[in-house]
Design an enzyme around this catalytic site. Structure first.
Site, short mmCIF file in Angstrom:
data_model
loop_
_atom_site.label_atom_id
_atom_site.label_comp_id
_atom_site.label_asym_id
_atom_site.label_seq_id
_atom_site.Cartn_x
_atom_site.Cartn_y
_atom_site.Cartn_z
N GLY A 191 4.45 0.58 8.32
CA GLY A 191 4.08 0.67 9.72
C GLY A 191 4.74 -0.37 10.58
CG ASP A 245 -17.07 0.77 9.87
OD1 ASP A 245 -16.61 0.19 10.87
OD2 ASP A 245 -18.17 0.48 9.36
N GLY A 300 2.47 4.74 1.09
CA GLY A 300 2.74 5.28 2.42
C GLY A 300 3.91 4.60 3.10
CE LYS A 356 -4.50 -0.48 8.87
NZ LYS A 356 -5.05 0.79 9.41
CB ALA A 372 -0.91 0.01 1.22
#
Length: 568
Positions: free
Chosen positions: A313, A364, A310, A329, A308
């Site tokens: 993480g 959400d 970005g 995720k 993705a």
């Protein structure tokens, strides 16, 4: 199998009645301005589905005994259940409930069309008699027409001044349909109001000659002097934001969910069916619709999962399909310092977001278990990262990859990337809305924890929302402090804090270095939201929240309101 089908059917009927009973409280909560009870109802309704599934599982295990195991069930169970729900106007919800029970009871991996209801099954079609709307033909002046429309709305409290409200709405309507030959000739309106928070919404569409139509969404507030129309929304984008995936779910009564979703989709064609079901409170069926859309896309394309956009993480491995606007995720097996959270803690944060008022600023997430994809769908970097950092959740065979647990969310443009690649004006607007997002979250007792821009994203409507939940906390659980002043040169030069920092301590003055904004954008942020950088702002907000104040977070722009009012 007949008895097992009956157990699942009875559990669904009990759930449906409980869901409807809580939903039916909404008009009275609005009429009496009992906002605290409305919040409690919203949380209670979210918990009903899980309880009903657990109850059905318990009864089935007692009834089936040794037969409650993988491989023991036959397609007859699905067939007999299908016969029990065949005549229902909410058959799709009943089928999803069956799938929820069967998947857990028989530990189904991937999808088993013989044992589950899938997209290839006959989809429920709303009967012609089950229209989701009523048609109101225009007679006389627009203001008179709208007066009649408002008076027919099932508002359980007195209007403050319905004629004045109708005239104000008429002005907005005539400005929007002025170029239509003959103007608006009718309005199709859902006969039930949509309730959420302190608001109620009349939802429909304006119809002109030919195929001309516009959404018609009127936001109603019940104030001390009665019910007023607070805002008029007459375009698809505005209606879509009201029904957006960052909002809490509506309470609305409907005899046929499929018919209502079909009508809403007609006035918001850019909104997916899964999001509309979810917005109506049928989030489990929304999840079913989402998976079916994904499966259909995979059947019709050669798309592969890729990293993705970005920054990588520390808590989640995140990947996406470039041709389908979702991100997947998966929680990593372990987290490096300074992360101190556990896997269970991450899941609890997501559960908090599910139960909390999202204020239009929290994405959400749909939680899935035991998904199966072909191994060829994964590019090497994605599969390599999953197996290296999330092997506890991912098993890769020669042909398939099984993912035991994953969250699916709408894909957004990370705010740090958006700001870097946008025009100065667009970047400035996004940074200002970023500050407003923090304010809106704070008003609902949510502190993001990590305010880095990379943890926020920008929607297709240009709204900034938060999507990284591992450090999220309640505002009232934080201790907002001012940075102590160094007492000597040694303390001033110290690389680490020379004062005690507790686990819940937050220093708002330290936000600025984390923002990483260029000077012009930082100046714009300070001008609009400078008080966010002071502990006094947060301490004052804590006092208001602990005092029981419920702040309005409006899902529309100030200029769409009929009058300027302060937050109440």
């Amino acid at each position: 199998m007949t008895h097992a089908a009956a157990i699942i059917h009875e559990a669904f009927l009990a759930f449906d009645e409980s869901f409807s009973a809580v939903t039916r409280r909404a008009p009275q909560r609005f009429a009496t301005r009992d906002w605290r009870s409305a919040q409690q109802d919203a949380v209670e309704r979210l918990q009903l589905y899980r309880r009903a599934v657990e109850q059905a599982l318990g009864e089935l295990k007692r009834s089936l005994g040794a037969d409650a195991r993988p491989g023991s069930v036959t397609p007859a169970l699905k067939e007999r259940y299908a016969a029990l729900v065949a005549g229902r106007n909410d058959r799709e919800l009943a089928e999803t409930f069956f799938n929820s029970v069967a998947r857990r009871l028989f530990r189904i991996r991937g999808v088993d069309p013989a044992l589950e209801f899938v997209a290839s099954d006959v989809e429920p079609v709303a009967p012609r008699s089950m229209l989701a709307y009523e048609r109101h033909s225009r007679l006389g002046a627009t203001s008179d027409f709208l007066t009649r429309l408002l008076l027919r709305a099932p508002v359980a409290a007195p209007w403050a001044d319905v004629e004045s409200a109708a005239r104000a709405v008429a002005g907005r309507v005539e400005a929007s349909v002025g170029r239509w030959p003959g103007g608006a000739i009718a309005a199709d309106v859902v006969p039930a109001l949509f309730y959420r928070g302190k608001g109620a919404y009349l939802v429909g569409r304006l119809c002109g000659r030919g195929d001309r139509q516009l959404p018609l969404v009127l936001a109603l507030l019940n104030e001390r002097d009665g019910v007023r129309v607070d805002a008029v929304l007459l375009d698809e984008a505005s209606a879509s934001i009201v029904f957006g995936f960052t909002r809490s779910y509506f309470a609305v009564e409907t005899a046929c969910p499929a018919a209502l979703v079909g009508f809403l989709n007609a006035i918001m064609p850019g909104k997916r069916r899964n999001e509309l079901y979810t917005a109506l409170g049928h989030n489990r069926h929304g999840k079913t619709e989402l998976y079916r859309e994904l499966a259909e896309h995979l059947r019709d394309s050669q798309a592969r999962f890729e990293p993705a956009p970005g920054e990588r993480g520390m808590v989640m491995a995140v990947f996406t399909l470039p041709s389908f606007d979702l991100v997947f995720k998966v929680i990593r097996d372990g987290f490096p310092e300074p992360k101190a959270i556990t896997r269970q803690g991450v899941m609890e944060k997501y559960d908090l977001v599910f139960r909390h008022d999202r204020a239009g600023r929290l994405v959400d997430a749909q939680e899935f278990e035991h998904l199966r994809f072909r191994r060829a769908r994964f590019c090497a970097p994605v599969l390599g990262e999953l197996l290296a950092t999330a092997a506890g959740s991912v098993i890769a065979g020669e042909e398939y990859v099984d993912i035991r647990h994953v969250y699916l969310e709408r894909r957004l443009r990370p705010l740090n990337l958006y700001v870097a690649e946008s025009s100065p004006g667009e970047a400035r607007a996004a940074v200002i809305d970023y500050g407003q997002a923090i304010r809106d979250l704070a008003a609902t007792n949510i502190f993001p924890g990590d305010v880095l821009l990379k943890n926020f994203g920008v929607t297709r409507h240009g709204r900034v929302v938060f999507y990284d939940y591992d450090e999220l906390a309640r505002v009232t659980d934080c201790r907002f402090r001012r940075l102590p002043v160094p007492r000597n040169d040694e303390e001033e030069r110290a690389a680490e804090p020379w004062f005690y920092v507790g686990p819940t301590d937050v220093f708002p003055e330290e936000f600025v270095p984390f923002l990483g904004l260029r000077p012009a954008l930082l100046s714009a942020f300070r001008a609009a939201h400078g008080e966010l950088l002071t502990p006094e702002y947060w301490q004052g907000l804590q006092a208001r929240i602990e005092g029981g104040e419920i702040v309005d977070i409006f899902p529309y722009r100030p200029e769409q309101r009929l009058r300027a009012v302060e937050n109440r």
